[in-house]
Design a protein around this motif. Structure first.
Motif, PDB file in Angstrom:
ATOM      1  N   MET A 166       1.742   6.745  -6.837  1.00  0.00           N
ATOM      2  CA  MET A 166       0.745   7.768  -7.121  1.00  0.00           C
ATOM      3  C   MET A 166       1.390   9.147  -7.153  1.00  0.00           C
ATOM      4  O   MET A 166       1.154   9.954  -8.061  1.00  0.00           O
ATOM      5  N   ALA A 167       2.233   9.430  -6.175  1.00  0.00           N
ATOM      6  CA  ALA A 167       2.865  10.747  -6.104  1.00  0.00           C
ATOM      7  C   ALA A 167       3.850  10.974  -7.242  1.00  0.00           C
ATOM      8  O   ALA A 167       4.019  12.105  -7.710  1.00  0.00           O
ATOM      9  N   LEU A 168       4.489   9.903  -7.713  1.00  0.00           N
ATOM     10  CA  LEU A 168       5.526  10.035  -8.740  1.00  0.00           C
ATOM     11  C   LEU A 168       5.013   9.875 -10.165  1.00  0.00           C
ATOM     12  O   LEU A 168       5.789   9.956 -11.115  1.00  0.00           O
ATOM     13  N   TRP A 171       0.831  -1.200   0.000  1.00  0.00           N
ATOM     14  CA  TRP A 171       0.000   0.000   0.000  1.00  0.00           C
ATOM     15  C   TRP A 171       0.869   1.255   0.000  1.00  0.00           C
ATOM     16  O   TRP A 171       0.581   2.220  -0.728  1.00  0.00           O
ATOM     17  N   ARG A 172       1.955   1.240   0.795  1.00  0.00           N
ATOM     18  CA  ARG A 172       2.872   2.391   0.791  1.00  0.00           C
ATOM     19  C   ARG A 172       3.523   2.560  -0.575  1.00  0.00           C
ATOM     20  O   ARG A 172       3.725   3.687  -1.056  1.00  0.00           O
ATOM     21  N   ALA A 173       3.852   1.462  -1.229  1.00  0.00           N
ATOM     22  CA  ALA A 173       4.458   1.536  -2.563  1.00  0.00           C
ATOM     23  C   ALA A 173       3.476   2.125  -3.570  1.00  0.00           C
ATOM     24  O   ALA A 173       3.866   2.918  -4.444  1.00  0.00           O
ATOM     25  N   ARG A 174       2.218   1.760  -3.454  1.00  0.00           N
ATOM     26  CA  ARG A 174       1.200   2.333  -4.334  1.00  0.00           C
ATOM     27  C   ARG A 174       1.062   3.837  -4.098  1.00  0.00           C
ATOM     28  O   ARG A 174       0.893   4.614  -5.046  1.00  0.00           O
ATOM     29  N   ALA A 175       1.125   4.261  -2.841  1.00  0.00           N
ATOM     30  CA  ALA A 175       1.050   5.682  -2.524  1.00  0.00           C
ATOM     31  C   ALA A 175       2.229   6.434  -3.138  1.00  0.00           C
ATOM     32  O   ALA A 175       2.068   7.530  -3.699  1.00  0.00           O
ATOM     33  N   ALA A 176       3.427   5.850  -3.059  1.00  0.00           N
ATOM     34  CA  ALA A 176       4.604   6.486  -3.647  1.00  0.00           C
ATOM     35  C   ALA A 176       4.469   6.575  -5.167  1.00  0.00           C
ATOM     36  O   ALA A 176       4.801   7.598  -5.780  1.00  0.00           O
ATOM     37  N   ALA A 224      -1.796  17.518 -10.802  1.00  0.00           N
ATOM     38  CA  ALA A 224      -0.737  17.497  -9.798  1.00  0.00           C
ATOM     39  C   ALA A 224      -1.322  17.566  -8.388  1.00  0.00           C
ATOM     40  O   ALA A 224      -0.902  16.827  -7.486  1.00  0.00           O
ATOM     41  N   ARG A 225      -2.307  18.438  -8.189  1.00  0.00           N
ATOM     42  CA  ARG A 225      -2.906  18.574  -6.864  1.00  0.00           C
ATOM     43  C   ARG A 225      -3.613  17.297  -6.440  1.00  0.00           C
ATOM     44  O   ARG A 225      -3.466  16.855  -5.287  1.00  0.00           O
ATOM     45  N   ILE A 226      -4.360  16.692  -7.340  1.00  0.00           N
ATOM     46  CA  ILE A 226      -5.142  15.524  -6.939  1.00  0.00           C
ATOM     47  C   ILE A 226      -4.263  14.289  -6.769  1.00  0.00           C
ATOM     48  O   ILE A 226      -4.521  13.440  -5.910  1.00  0.00           O
ATOM     49  N   ARG A 227      -3.196  14.170  -7.551  1.00  0.00           N
ATOM     50  CA  ARG A 227      -2.292  13.031  -7.357  1.00  0.00           C
ATOM     51  C   ARG A 227      -1.615  13.111  -5.978  1.00  0.00           C
ATOM     52  O   ARG A 227      -1.470  12.097  -5.289  1.00  0.00           O
ATOM     53  N   TRP A 228      -1.209  14.301  -5.598  1.00  0.00           N
ATOM     54  CA  TRP A 228      -0.589  14.464  -4.282  1.00  0.00           C
ATOM     55  C   TRP A 228      -1.610  14.202  -3.183  1.00  0.00           C
ATOM     56  O   TRP A 228      -1.317  13.539  -2.185  1.00  0.00           O
ATOM     57  N   ALA A 252      -2.167  10.435  -2.832  1.00  0.00           N
ATOM     58  CA  ALA A 252      -1.037   9.763  -2.186  1.00  0.00           C
ATOM     59  C   ALA A 252      -1.063   9.980  -0.678  1.00  0.00           C
ATOM     60  O   ALA A 252      -0.888   9.035   0.108  1.00  0.00           O
ATOM     61  N   THR A 253      -1.292  11.229  -0.252  1.00  0.00           N
ATOM     62  CA  THR A 253      -1.320  11.496   1.188  1.00  0.00           C
ATOM     63  C   THR A 253      -2.550  10.866   1.840  1.00  0.00           C
ATOM     64  O   THR A 253      -2.486  10.421   2.993  1.00  0.00           O
ATOM     65  N   GLU A 254      -3.668  10.808   1.123  1.00  0.00           N
ATOM     66  CA  GLU A 254      -4.868  10.167   1.674  1.00  0.00           C
ATOM     67  C   GLU A 254      -4.649   8.675   1.868  1.00  0.00           C
ATOM     68  O   GLU A 254      -5.127   8.086   2.848  1.00  0.00           O
TER      69      GLU A 254
END
Length: 313
Positions: free
Chosen positions: A253-255, A246-251, A284-288, A291-293
Motif C-alpha cells: 500500500m505504501a509503495l 497483512w504486513r506485506a499488504r501494508a508495505a 499520497a496522504r491517503i495511501r500512507w 498503510a499505517t492504519e
C-alpha cells in the motif's frame, strides 16, 4: 417539490427505494428531491428512509415528504438499516441509494427496467460519480475520490459486488441471498460475493447513475478508510491468514503511489493538470494513512467498526 406523495399511492408499488440515513438531514432532503423527481413509464414507487440512530431531528424532513415512509433502526450499521427497510418494502423490485447521494434523471427507470428484464436473476449496480462543487477547480479530495472513490465497474466485474449506494434487485433475489451484514463487515462486498457464490451475476449499468459528494475533509476520508481497513482486517483474521501477509499488504500500500498516480493522470473522470496534481497529493496522504492504519490494527484487535460509524454530526 414539496412532497414525495406524487410517486406513492395505496396500490402495490412497482419498486421500493430504500435509503439508510445518519445525521445528515440536509443531504437527505437533496436525496429525496432527486428520488421523488424520478419518473416511471408506469406504476409507482414506494420510498422508505431508515434512520440509523441520528442525534438530530428529522421532523422538518418528515413534514416536507409526507408520502415517504420513515422508520428507525437503532443498531448501528447501514446494512442493518437496509434490512429494516426491506422488511417494510411492498414492491417486487428493490432499489438502494444512500442519503448523501443524488440520483441522476432516469436512474430509477433504468434500475427497474434492468431488474424486470430478468427478475429471477438480475442484480444491477449503477455508476457512482463525485458531485463536484466546481468541476474546473477541484479540491484535492474531490480529485482523488473522482478516480478512486467508487470504481463500480471494476468492483462488479472483478470483485463481484456493487456498492450499496447504487444497487437494485428483485426482492425474490434478495430473499435467496439473505440480509446485509452488520457494522463489522463490509456489507456490500459480503452480500455481493454471497450472491456470486450462489450463481448470481451482478451487472454494471452506467445509465443508472447517482452522484455522491466528496468527503468534506481529510478526517472524513480517513474515517472511511478506517472502516474499510477494519473490515479487511476482520476478514484476514477470520480466514486464519498469517500476520506476515497483512504486513506485506501494508508495505505494498505504501509503495503503490507511482502506479496509482498513473491511473489518476490517465482517468477520464477528471480533467486539467492542476486537478490531477491536486489528486496526487491526496492520493499520497491517503495511501500512507491506510498503510499505517493497517499496522495499527494489528495491535488493536478488539476495536469495533461501530467506533467509526455511529457518530454525532
Amino acid at each position: 417539490m414539496t412532497s414525495g406523495s406524487a410517486m406513492v399511492d395505496s396500490a402495490q408499488p412497482r419498486v421500493t427505494v430504500i435509503i439508510p440515513h445518519l445525521n445528515t438531514p440536509e443531504s437527505l432532503g437533496r436525496c429525496l428531491d432527486s428520488v421523488t423527481a424520478q419518473h416511471l413509464d408506469r406504476g409507482r414507487a414506494q420510498i422508505i428512509v431508515v434512520d440509523n440512530g441520528s442525534s438530530v431531528s428529522l421532523d422538518a424532513v418528515k413534514a416536507r415528504y409526507r408520502g415517504v415512509v420513515f422508520a428507525a433502526e437503532p443498531r448501528p450499521g447501514p446494512g442493518l438499516a437496509r434490512n429494516h427497510g426491506i422488511a417494510l418494502a411492498a414492491a417486487p423490485v428493490l432499489a438502494f441509494i444512500d442519503a448523501d447521494c443524488r440520483a441522476a434523471p432516469g436512474w430509477l427507470q433504468a434500475a427497474v427496467d434492468a431488474v424486470e428484464a430478468d427478475p429471477a436473476r438480475a442484480i444491477i449496480g449503477g455508476d457512482i460519480r463525485i458531485d463536484f462543487a466546481d468541476a474546473a477547480h477541484l479540491t484535492p479530495i474531490e480529485a482523488y475520490e473522482a478516480v478512486f472513490g467508487f470504481r463500480q465497474q471494476m468492483y462488479i466485474e472483478q470483485k463481484h459486488f456493487s456498492v450499496t449506494a447504487n444497487l437494485a434487485m428483485a426482492r425474490r433475489v434478495h430473499a435467496i441471498v439473505g440480509d446485509f451484514a452488520g457494522i463489522d463487515t463490509a456489507e456490500d462486498l459480503d452480500w455481493g460475493q454471497r450472491a456470486h457464490r450462489l450463481g448470481f451475476a451482478i451487472h454494471y449499468l452506467p445509465s443508472m447513475r447517482v452522484y455522491h459528494p466528496a468527503r468534506p475533509d481529510s478526517t472524513a476520508l480517513e474515517r472511511k478508510w478506517q472502516r474499510h481497513t477494519r473490515h479487511d482486517w476482520n476478514a484476514h483474521v477470520a480466514g486464519g491468514r498469517p500476520a506476515w501477509r497483512w504486513r506485506a499488504r501494508a508495505a505494498a500500500m505504501a509503495l503503490s503511489l507511482p502506479v496509482e498516480a498513473l491511473k489518476l493522470f490517465t482517468s477520464d473522470r477528471i480533467s486539467g493538470a492542476a486537478n490531477r496534481l491536486a489528486g496526487v497529493g491526496a492520493l499520497a496522504r491517503i495511501r500512507w494513512f491506510r498503510a499505517t492504519e493497517m499496522l495499527r490494527l494489528m495491535s488493536a484487535p478488539t476495536e469495533s467498526g461501530a467506533d467509526f460509524w455511529n457518530r454525532s454530526p
